[in-house]
Write an enzyme that holds these catalytic residues in place. Structure first.
Site, PDB file in Angstrom:
ATOM      1  N   VAL A 219       0.727  -1.240  -0.364  1.00  0.00           N
ATOM      2  CA  VAL A 219      -0.283   0.254   0.035  1.00  0.00           C
ATOM      3  C   VAL A 219       0.838   1.060   0.226  1.00  0.00           C
ATOM      4  CG1 VAL A 219      -1.724   1.179   1.289  1.00  0.00           C
ATOM      5  CG2 VAL A 219      -1.610  -0.999   1.011  1.00  0.00           C
ATOM      6  N   ASP A 220       0.130   2.177  -0.417  1.00  0.00           N
ATOM      7  CA  ASP A 220       1.345   3.684  -0.801  1.00  0.00           C
ATOM      8  C   ASP A 220       0.998   3.964   0.872  1.00  0.00           C
ATOM      9  OD1 ASP A 220       2.338   6.040  -1.138  1.00  0.00           O
ATOM     10  OD2 ASP A 220       1.391   5.892  -2.757  1.00  0.00           O
ATOM     11  N   VAL A 225      -3.649   4.410  -1.349  1.00  0.00           N
ATOM     12  CA  VAL A 225      -4.014   3.988  -2.365  1.00  0.00           C
ATOM     13  C   VAL A 225      -2.864   1.895  -2.675  1.00  0.00           C
ATOM     14  CG1 VAL A 225      -3.321   3.251  -5.109  1.00  0.00           C
ATOM     15  CG2 VAL A 225      -4.248   5.742  -3.973  1.00  0.00           C
ATOM     16  N   HIS A 273       6.313 -11.996  -2.794  1.00  0.00           N
ATOM     17  CA  HIS A 273       5.991 -11.390  -1.055  1.00  0.00           C
ATOM     18  C   HIS A 273       5.662 -12.377   0.040  1.00  0.00           C
ATOM     19  CE1 HIS A 273       6.714  -6.825  -0.789  1.00  0.00           C
ATOM     20  NE2 HIS A 273       5.685  -6.914  -0.339  1.00  0.00           N
ATOM     21  N   ASP A 277       7.952  -9.080   6.227  1.00  0.00           N
ATOM     22  CA  ASP A 277       8.149  -8.325   6.385  1.00  0.00           C
ATOM     23  C   ASP A 277       9.739  -8.900   5.986  1.00  0.00           C
ATOM     24  OD1 ASP A 277       8.547  -5.358   6.104  1.00  0.00           O
ATOM     25  OD2 ASP A 277      10.010  -5.466   8.048  1.00  0.00           O
TER      26      ASP A 277
END
Length: 457
Positions: A219-220, A225, A273, A277
């Protein structure tokens, strides 16, 4: 960052072209790039003036048609099941040729990285630079000077940011150790464990794939977004295994240039991904492994993260262009080739600067009693000390900076203090430290006078 506008439907454009009897479309001489050789995404091309007699949509259709004839399919699929692909356009061939000349094989240059006596000094510096920059890309806020001090002195990290940088440094050393080995899922998990130790909210997630309970999205944060939702967690073991097969399949039926293979490996880890993290750091570290595994030895001395950090939005956009245009990895490949070239050029500039600095120091010693008495490590300290009055040097830091033994580091510094009187030796707790005098230039002149008078120093 906002999502780029996805191209119009290829099938719809074809139907419209047939209905409009746009015969010139099927007889066009357009290739996969525009007249300037640029491989443009629809999000940019739609704002540019199309060739005379063409609409932006039909111009895009002509370019896209040329690309489809060149697409090379990859053994990876998006979460919707469509294959990833890329085009080998002229600019990519040109960049790969340049990288082959400048990052592998017998590179004809009289540089410290080719000198067995000095290369370790520059290798340590590059590992530190990549560790810092890669971590800063993911949010580490420690300053470069503090981070360098921590790594060179070997002290324990004080906070989360320092821990990220320390972990990244350990991971880069792990990559060097395993660069001759085939890639395995176990290696990737260990690499992630090293990168995320003591930095995750859930320590048990270090070296483990994310699971179905982990709500992972890219996410930005500034624009709120949603940029990317990775594949389902249940697919990860199979996807990572396929990634390893691709990384190791160097003699497969279809040749893929080693640099392209390393870039694709980088992209797919970011796309899949696999972890809660540390995905970006893992992806960039695996890129280094792949390049080193294929004998691109100079890559050990450069930092791609330092270049990416200068324009992180372009890095993110290269991912998004690929995902919004038929999984076309050409955008990401072009971006990363430019990053690699800039990083190699930055290394050459750095080496030239360091060589000039050492030359200046040697010039200061020209004709003096110290000429020829100092080795390259001692000259480096002298150069630094001239610019940094009251700087403090320790045996451990000197040892780490040059990858030398404790005894060699101790001898270097003791000679600079006890024999040459360039540094002052002081007791700090149970250890000795060595301090640059504030008037080192005058100190050198005094040393010369003492020798000229025949007094032993």
């Amino acid at each position: 960052m906002k999502l780029p506008l996805s191209p119009p439907s290829f099938e719809t454009l074809i139907q419209n072209a047939c209905s409009d009897r746009h015969i010139s479309l099927f007889n066009s001489s357009f290739g996969p790039t525009d007249a300037e050789g640029r491989y443009l995404h629809w999000d940019k091309l739609r704002h540019l003036q199309p060739p005379e007699g063409w609409t932006s949509e039909y111009y895009w259709l002509a370019l896209k048609s040329a690309r489809q004839h060149l697409y090379k399919k990859l053994p990876f699929t998006s979460k919707s099941g469509e294959q990833f692909q890329f085009c080998m356009i002229d600019s990519i061939h040109r960049d790969l040729h340049w990288i082959d000349q400048n990052a592998a094989g017998r590179i004809g240059m009289d540089k410290p990285v080719t000198n067995p006596h000095t290369r370790d000094t520059y290798l340590v510096g590059s590992l530190i630079e990549e560790a810092i920059s890669s971590s800063q890309l993911e949010g580490a806020s420690t300053t470069r000077n503090v981070a360098k001090e921590m790594l060179r002195q070997g002290r324990k990290p004080k906070d989360h940011s320092e821990q990220m940088i320390f972990n990244n440094y350990q991971a880069m050393q792990f990559i060097r150790e395993y660069k001759e080995e085939k890639l395995t899922p176990a290696m990737i998990l260990q690499l992630h464990r090293l990168l995320t130790e003591a930095t995750l909210d859930d320590a048990n997630k270090a070296g483990q794939y994310r699971d179905g309970g982990d709500d992972i999205h890219v996410v930005d944060a500034t624009a709120a977004v949603l940029l990317h939702t990775p594949p389902e967690a249940s697919e990860l073991p199979e996807r990572v295994e396929r990634l390893c097969q691709f990384a190791n399949d160097l003699d497969g039926k279809e040749f893929i240039h080693p640099v392209i293979r390393a870039i694709i490996l980088h992209f797919m880890v970011g796309y899949d991904h696999p972890f809660v993290d540390g995905n970006g750091r893992t992806a960039r570290a695996l890129f280094y492994w792949s390049m080193a595994n294929q004998q691109y030895w100079l890559m050990e001395f450069i930092s791609i993260s330092r270049i990416i950090k200068q324009a992180p939005a372009q890095y993110g956009k290269a991912y998004l262009y690929t995902e919004t245009d038929d999984n076309d990895l050409t955008y990401f490949i072009i971006h990363q080739l430019e990053v690699i070239k800039k990083a190699i050029n930055a290394l050459h500039e750095h080496l030239e600067k360091k060589a000039a600095e050492l030359h200046d120091v040697e010039k200061k010693l020209d004709g003096s009693v110290l000429q020829g008495q100092l080795n390259h490590r001692q000259l480096a300290i002298l150069r630094h000390a001239l610019d940094h009055p009251n700087a403090i040097y320790s045996i451990q830091e000197h040892q780490a900076a040059h990858k030398i033994s404790y005894q060699t580091a101790r001898t270097d510094l003791l000679k600079l203090s006890d024999q040459f009187k360039i540094l002052s030796k002081r007791k700090y707790g149970n250890l000795f430290v060595f301090v640059a005098p504030p008037d080192l230039g005058q100190t050198l002149a005094d040393i010369e006078q003492i020798y000229q008078k025949g007094i032993t120093v």
